[in-house]
Design a protein around this motif. Sequence first.
Motif, short mmCIF file in Angstrom:
data_model
loop_
_atom_site.label_atom_id
_atom_site.label_comp_id
_atom_site.label_asym_id
_atom_site.label_seq_id
_atom_site.Cartn_x
_atom_site.Cartn_y
_atom_site.Cartn_z
N GLN A 329 23.51 -47.33 -12.67
CA GLN A 329 23.60 -45.96 -12.14
C GLN A 329 22.44 -45.65 -11.19
OE1 GLN A 329 24.32 -46.58 -15.57
NE2 GLN A 329 26.45 -46.52 -14.87
N HIS A 330 21.56 -46.64 -10.96
CA HIS A 330 20.41 -46.48 -10.06
C HIS A 330 19.53 -45.30 -10.48
CE1 HIS A 330 22.30 -49.44 -7.48
NE2 HIS A 330 23.40 -48.72 -7.48
N ARG A 331 19.28 -45.17 -11.80
CA ARG A 331 18.49 -44.03 -12.24
C ARG A 331 17.70 -44.37 -13.49
NH1 ARG A 331 23.83 -40.79 -14.24
NH2 ARG A 331 24.00 -41.73 -16.33
N MET A 332 16.68 -43.55 -13.70
CA MET A 332 15.96 -43.59 -14.97
C MET A 332 15.69 -42.16 -15.41
SD MET A 332 12.29 -45.09 -13.72
CE MET A 332 11.14 -44.13 -12.73
N GLN A 333 15.71 -41.96 -16.73
CA GLN A 333 15.43 -40.67 -17.33
C GLN A 333 14.07 -40.76 -18.03
OE1 GLN A 333 18.67 -38.96 -19.65
NE2 GLN A 333 20.12 -40.33 -18.65
N VAL A 334 13.23 -39.74 -17.81
CA VAL A 334 11.85 -39.80 -18.27
C VAL A 334 11.45 -38.47 -18.91
CG1 VAL A 334 9.43 -40.10 -17.58
CG2 VAL A 334 11.23 -41.45 -16.46
N THR A 335 10.79 -38.54 -20.06
CA THR A 335 10.11 -37.37 -20.59
C THR A 335 8.62 -37.58 -20.40
OG1 THR A 335 9.92 -38.23 -22.85
CG2 THR A 335 11.89 -36.96 -22.32
N ARG A 336 7.96 -36.56 -19.92
CA ARG A 336 6.50 -36.60 -19.74
C ARG A 336 5.87 -36.09 -21.03
NH1 ARG A 336 3.26 -34.37 -14.41
NH2 ARG A 336 1.27 -35.42 -14.89
N GLY A 337 5.23 -36.98 -21.77
CA GLY A 337 4.75 -36.65 -23.10
C GLY A 337 5.74 -37.15 -24.14
N THR A 338 5.53 -36.77 -25.38
CA THR A 338 6.42 -37.22 -26.45
C THR A 338 7.85 -36.79 -26.15
OG1 THR A 338 5.79 -35.24 -27.70
CG2 THR A 338 4.64 -37.29 -28.22
N PRO A 339 8.83 -37.59 -26.55
CA PRO A 339 10.22 -37.35 -26.14
C PRO A 339 10.72 -35.96 -26.49
CG PRO A 339 10.01 -39.50 -27.16
CD PRO A 339 8.69 -38.80 -27.36
N ALA A 340 11.41 -35.35 -25.54
CA ALA A 340 12.02 -34.04 -25.72
C ALA A 340 13.51 -34.16 -25.40
CB ALA A 340 11.36 -33.02 -24.80
N ILE A 341 14.24 -33.11 -25.67
CA ILE A 341 15.68 -33.13 -25.39
C ILE A 341 15.93 -33.19 -23.89
CG2 ILE A 341 17.81 -31.80 -25.58
CD1 ILE A 341 16.80 -30.73 -28.24
N ILE A 342 15.13 -32.45 -23.12
CA ILE A 342 15.30 -32.42 -21.67
C ILE A 342 14.53 -33.57 -21.04
CG2 ILE A 342 14.92 -31.08 -19.57
CD1 ILE A 342 15.17 -28.55 -21.26
N ARG A 343 15.21 -34.37 -20.25
CA ARG A 343 14.58 -35.47 -19.54
C ARG A 343 14.74 -35.28 -18.04
NH1 ARG A 343 13.66 -40.44 -22.39
NH2 ARG A 343 13.82 -40.06 -24.61
N GLU A 344 13.71 -35.62 -17.30
CA GLU A 344 13.79 -35.60 -15.85
C GLU A 344 14.49 -36.87 -15.37
OE1 GLU A 344 12.73 -33.19 -13.66
OE2 GLU A 344 12.34 -31.93 -15.40
N VAL A 345 15.37 -36.72 -14.39
CA VAL A 345 16.15 -37.84 -13.86
C VAL A 345 15.61 -38.21 -12.48
CG1 VAL A 345 18.42 -38.66 -13.17
CG2 VAL A 345 18.18 -37.16 -15.15
N TYR A 346 15.37 -39.51 -12.28
CA TYR A 346 14.89 -40.03 -11.00
C TYR A 346 15.93 -41.05 -10.51
CZ TYR A 346 10.51 -38.10 -12.74
OH TYR A 346 9.54 -37.26 -13.26
N GLU A 347 16.34 -40.95 -9.27
CA GLU A 347 17.40 -41.81 -8.75
C GLU A 347 16.91 -42.62 -7.55
OE1 GLU A 347 21.57 -39.74 -9.85
OE2 GLU A 347 20.54 -38.85 -8.13
N LEU A 348 17.33 -43.87 -7.51
CA LEU A 348 17.06 -44.75 -6.36
C LEU A 348 18.27 -44.71 -5.47
CD1 LEU A 348 15.24 -46.84 -4.98
CD2 LEU A 348 16.34 -48.59 -6.40
N THR A 349 18.15 -44.08 -4.32
CA THR A 349 19.29 -43.93 -3.42
C THR A 349 19.11 -44.78 -2.18
OG1 THR A 349 18.22 -41.99 -2.42
CG2 THR A 349 19.77 -41.60 -4.23
#
Length: 349
Positions: A329-349
């Motif tokens: 999917q050309h992406r990674m999901q990241v939580t900054r700090g200990t894991p939370a429900i909301i994750r930031e999505v970063y995509e390689l386009t």
Amino acid sequence: MNARYRVVDVAGTPRQMGHQIGEAAGDEIRGFCASAMEHIHRSVRISRERAVQVARDSAAYVDHYAPHMLEELRGMSEAARVSLDDLMLLQVRNQLQPDEDAGCTALSLDRPLRAGRLVAQNWDADPALDAFTIVLIRRPSDLPAYMSLTQAGLIAYMGFNSAGIGACVNTLPAPVRGVGVPHYFTLRGIFESTSLDEAYQRVASATRAIPANIVLTTPQGPADLEVTIDDVRLLRDDGQGRLTHTNHCHHPEITKYNEQFPELIQSHARQRRIDQLLTAAGDRVTVEDVQAMLRDHQDHPHSICRHMNDDPRFGFWQTVFSIIIEPEQHRMQVTRGTPAIIREVYELT
């Protein structure tokens, strides 16, 4: 604290990419370089002179292994206004002290267990490193593009490339050489590869300084490289499309090291727990299932999701970030700090 890491996107020759990284992330690079010895001294006492000598000796190995990577660091050095010695010191930090890199829990999943491949982990380390962490996209002129979650100034860290290879990395207690190719450079070699066989060869061809464990998702399926200074052992999935790893040796040829080296922050217990969670998830594992596994707090504070505690050796470590990589999917999901429900999505386009 902003939940999203800053994104830096560079392209061109190695020297050009290094220059662009140094210009865009100069503050983080200078901050990381300035604090390097302080971080090292949290675990071991060594003079700066000795540390720099290890960095220079290791740079000579890198120049033989992958001179273009050293050329990128030279460009970074010029633009960020730090010395090449300072940048190499970042690459060799974990050669100067025991178990420096990270005590992480990682997994790689493939069909038929889920709809698409992924590799994921919690990165348990010194939370002070968060200030220097960025999402970095490199677009080399003649190699696969790749995205990494990394401390600024490192030649590579965990992420994925446009050829479908994703990698997470953690500490593997085993004998060290002390001087040689730092493992960040062999990880970069993986991201410059297009197949599992090529990735394996890139790691195996280096005169390696320290052991490391690399959990992979590849077009050929999940894989794990237990990397020691003498050999690289390849582990494959369990036949059901899953592979897990914490911080001890699995390959029968090197399990002897588990008795020779102290267990790293409850590695065996975390291994049992992640395997239990995967079994409980059943035949189809969703990204949401993996998120829940990485948030698990059984045996807190020594759980998969790690928090600071009073352990005299590793109590200051915590889950600095949690990452789920989906190369298809050309992406990674990241939580900054200990894991939370909301994750930031970063995509390689």
